[in-house]
Motif scaffolding. Structure first.
Motif: not given
Length: 234
Positions: A177-184, A142-147
Motif C-alpha cells: 500500500d505504500v507509495p513513493d514517499v518524499e519528506v521535505v 506518520a505519512t504511511v500511517m495516514g494512508i
C-alpha cells in the motif's frame, strides 16, 4: 484542531461532545485528523466553485507565512501545475497542529474504479531541526500511517458487535500500500522546536481525497474514503 487558519471574516466554531456506549482511546493526532480532513476537503470544494487553483486559493486566504511556506514547498515537490496523464491527478492539503506545520501533495491514479496513491510529498515545519534523520523517519512513518484511515481503516459492527476486532481482520497499511514517499523538512533555526509525532499525519487523507476528486469529479466526504477499495458510483 478546530481552529481555522484561513482569513474568514465571519466564523463560528463549536465543540459538541457526543456520548459513546463503548470505551474510547486517543487516536494519533487526536481529532485533528478528522477536522483537517473536513476543512481541507471543503476548502478544495470552495476553490472549485470559485474556479481558482486550489494552491492559489489557499495562499490567497492564508495569513500564516509558515503554513503558506509548507504548502508551496509540498506543491513544488509534488510537481503541482505539471500536466497529468489520463486519470492521474494531484491533490493537496495543509494544516497546523501543536505548533508544527504540514502540507501533503498526493498523486492519485484511478485504475478502473480503484484509487491508487502513487506518490506522497510531505513538507514539514516544526521549527528548528535538531536531528534531520530521525525527524524524517518520524514524518515518513506518520505519512504511511495516514494512508490507513484515509483509504480503508475502519471498525465494523454487526448486531451490536465488533466484527473485525483482531489485527488479522483490521487492516492497516501494508508494504504493497505504500507509495513513493518524499519528506521535505523546512528548517526554522530561529523558532523553538515543536513535536513531530502527530502533526505529519493529518494532511494525508484530505490530500488523497482532493486528488480523487480532481481525477474523477467525485467528492468523497467521509473517512475511510474507499473502505471496500472502490470509488462508489455517483
Amino acid at each position: 484542531g478546530l481552529g481555522c487558519p484561513y482569513a474568514v471574516a465571519d466564523s463560528r466554531v463549536e465543540f459538541r461532545p457526543a456520548g459513546s456506549p463503548l470505551p474510547q482511546g486517543s487516536y494519533r493526532a487526536l481529532a485533528a485528523t478528522a477536522n483537517s480532513f473536513a476543512r481541507e476537503s471543503h476548502v478544495d470544494e470552495l476553490a472549485a466553485v470559485c474556479g481558482v487553483d486550489p494552491v492559489a486559493f489557499r495562499i490567497r486566504n492564508l495569513d500564516d507565512e509558515r503554513l503558506a511556506g509548507v504548502l508551496l514547498t509540498a506543491a513544488e515537490g509534488g510537481g503541482w501545475g505539471s500536466s497529468q496523464a489520463g486519470e492521474t491527478a494531484l491533490g493537496i492539503a495543509c494544516a497546523e497542529e501543536k505548533g508544527a506545520y504540514v502540507a501533503t501533495c498526493a498523486r492519485v491514479r484511478i485504475d478502473g474504479d480503484r484509487p491508487v496513491v502513487e506518490r506522497l510529498v510531505t513538507a514539514f515545519d516544526c521549527g528548528a531541526v535538531l536531528d534531520a534523520d530521525n525527524l524524517t523517519n518520524q514524518v515518513e512513518g506518520a505519512t504511511v500511517m495516514g494512508i490507513g484511515p484515509a483509504l480503508f481503516e475502519s471498525i465494523r459492527f454487526a448486531d451490536g458487535c465488533v466484527v473485525n476486532g483482531t489485527m488479522t481482520e483490521y487492516r492497516v497499511p501494508r508494504f504493497g500500500d505504500v507509495p513513493d514517499v518524499e519528506v521535505v523538512l523546512v528548517d526554522r533555526p530561529d523558532e523553538p522546536p515543536a513535536g513531530a509525532g502527530e502533526t505529519p499525519l493529518i494532511a494525508v487523507a484530505p490530500a488523497v481525497a482532493n486528488g480523487i476528486a480532481a481525477a474523477t469529479g467525485t467528492r468523497l466526504r467521509s473517512m475511510p474514503l474507499v473502505p471496500e477499495g472502490r470509488i462508489p458510483s455517483p
